[in-house]
Scaffold this active site. Structure first.
Site, PDB file in Angstrom:
ATOM      1  CB  SER A   1      38.175  37.673  45.046  1.00 26.01           C
ATOM      2  OG  SER A   1      37.551  38.502  45.969  1.00 26.01           O
TER       3      SER A   1
ATOM      4  CG  HIS B   1      39.504  42.427  43.651  1.00 22.67           C
ATOM      5  ND1 HIS B   1      38.215  41.986  43.474  1.00 22.67           N
ATOM      6  CD2 HIS B   1      39.978  41.761  44.726  1.00 22.67           C
ATOM      7  CE1 HIS B   1      37.935  41.085  44.413  1.00 22.67           C
ATOM      8  NE2 HIS B   1      38.987  40.938  45.191  1.00 22.67           N
TER       9      HIS B   1
ATOM     10  CG  ASP C   1      36.567  42.812  40.453  1.00 21.50           C
ATOM     11  OD1 ASP C   1      37.739  42.726  40.046  1.00 21.50           O
ATOM     12  OD2 ASP C   1      36.204  42.479  41.602  1.00 21.50           O
TER      13      ASP C   1
END
Ligand code: 4AZ
Length: 278
Positions: A234, A83, A137
């Site tokens: 992230s 992402h 992801d």
């Protein structure tokens, strides 16, 4: 005021932040639901495998263009979250972000010195990544020049005790330290625990957010909340017993009781990429 790159980065969290804002304005005491990452400062030399992903063109130069984390698993190989590489984050395909770089060995993003900035030669985004369920992801970046061998962390294969429930683990990043868009200038870490899959299955059964899948995801945090990864972290590492077990991926809010952090399970990345010994 939320910075636009953070919003771009974290679609699931952007929705979650609205829900959280609503829940705070209800009668519940804030302390019972506080969004604090609960970390502490660390020096990049102690964790040389943590890297920042940067594009000054896209995200501005103030914090060296940092927008996500990553982790060196080979001298020229960095894992991050898919992402972080999607159009919503980058405004187009990664190849179009000409100044996409990995910053390694730099603790403080405000000083333009220390560590190295290395160009990304190739970006491979997991084609099975599903932005609705959040499954798969992960992405692999190949660097234009190798990092020193000491910058590489080993990955925990399936069955490694580092994945055991209750195991102490540490998450690293330059992300939001309050849940309100306060991005760290200096690298931080938070001590969390591997939590039972059932906790995340109950917290994330599907619907408006992602769906927790125990085979490919890992549940970690503190059952009572308080310590967690957040936006901007992230793609960064979750480490237990000196080995990489997770990549920061998603969750509802940050550090909230009952909403643990969800990580990509590194043993599943190894399986998917054929890196696992069979
Ligand atoms: C994000 O949006 C994000 N609290 C990262 C981690 C967590 C939530 C959201 C976990 O990048």
């Amino acid at each position: 005021m939320r910075r636009c790159f953070a919003r771009a980065l974290a679609r699931p969290l952007a929705v979650a932040a609205v829900v959280f804002a609503l829940s705070v304005s209800s009668s519940a005491p804030v302390a019972a639901d506080r969004v604090v990452v609960g970390g502490f400062p660390v020096d990049a030399s102690e964790s040389p495998w943590v890297v920042a992903l940067s594009s000054r063109d896209r995200f501005g130069g103030a914090r060296a263009g940092q927008f996500c984390g990553g982790v060196a698993v080979g001298r020229s190989t960095v894992l991050t979250a898919a992402h972080c590489m999607d159009e919503e984050a980058l405004g187009g395909p990664p190849e179009r972000v000409r100044d996409l770089r990995v910053i390694a060995g730099r603790t403080d993003l405000l000083s333009d010195r220390g560590g190295r900035e290395v160009a990304v030669r190739d970006t491979w985004v997991n084609p099975a990544y599903d932005g609705v369920s959040n499954a798969g992801d992960f992405a692999v970046l190949t660097l234009a020049e190798p990092l020193p061998a000491e910058s590489v962390i080993g990955m925990a294969a399936g069955g490694d005790p580092a994945y055991a429930v209750g195991q102490a683990a540490t998450v690293y990043g330059w992300g939001d330290i309050s849940g309100a868009g306060d991005y760290a200038n200096s690298l931080r870490a938070a001590r969390v625990r591997v939590l039972p899959d059932t906790l995340c299955e109950e917290a994330y059964p599907g619907g408006a957010y992602g769906v927790y899948d125990a085979r490919s995801m890992l549940c970690a945090g503190e059952a009572k909340g308080g310590r967690d990864a957040c936006q901007g972290d992230s793609g960064g590492p979750l480490v237990a017993q000196g080995r990489l077990i997770g990549l920061v991926s998603w969750g509802i809010g940050c550090g909230r009781a009952g909403s643990p952090g969800v990580y990509v399970r590194v043993s599943d990345i190894m399986r998917a990429l054929g890196w696992a010994r069979t």
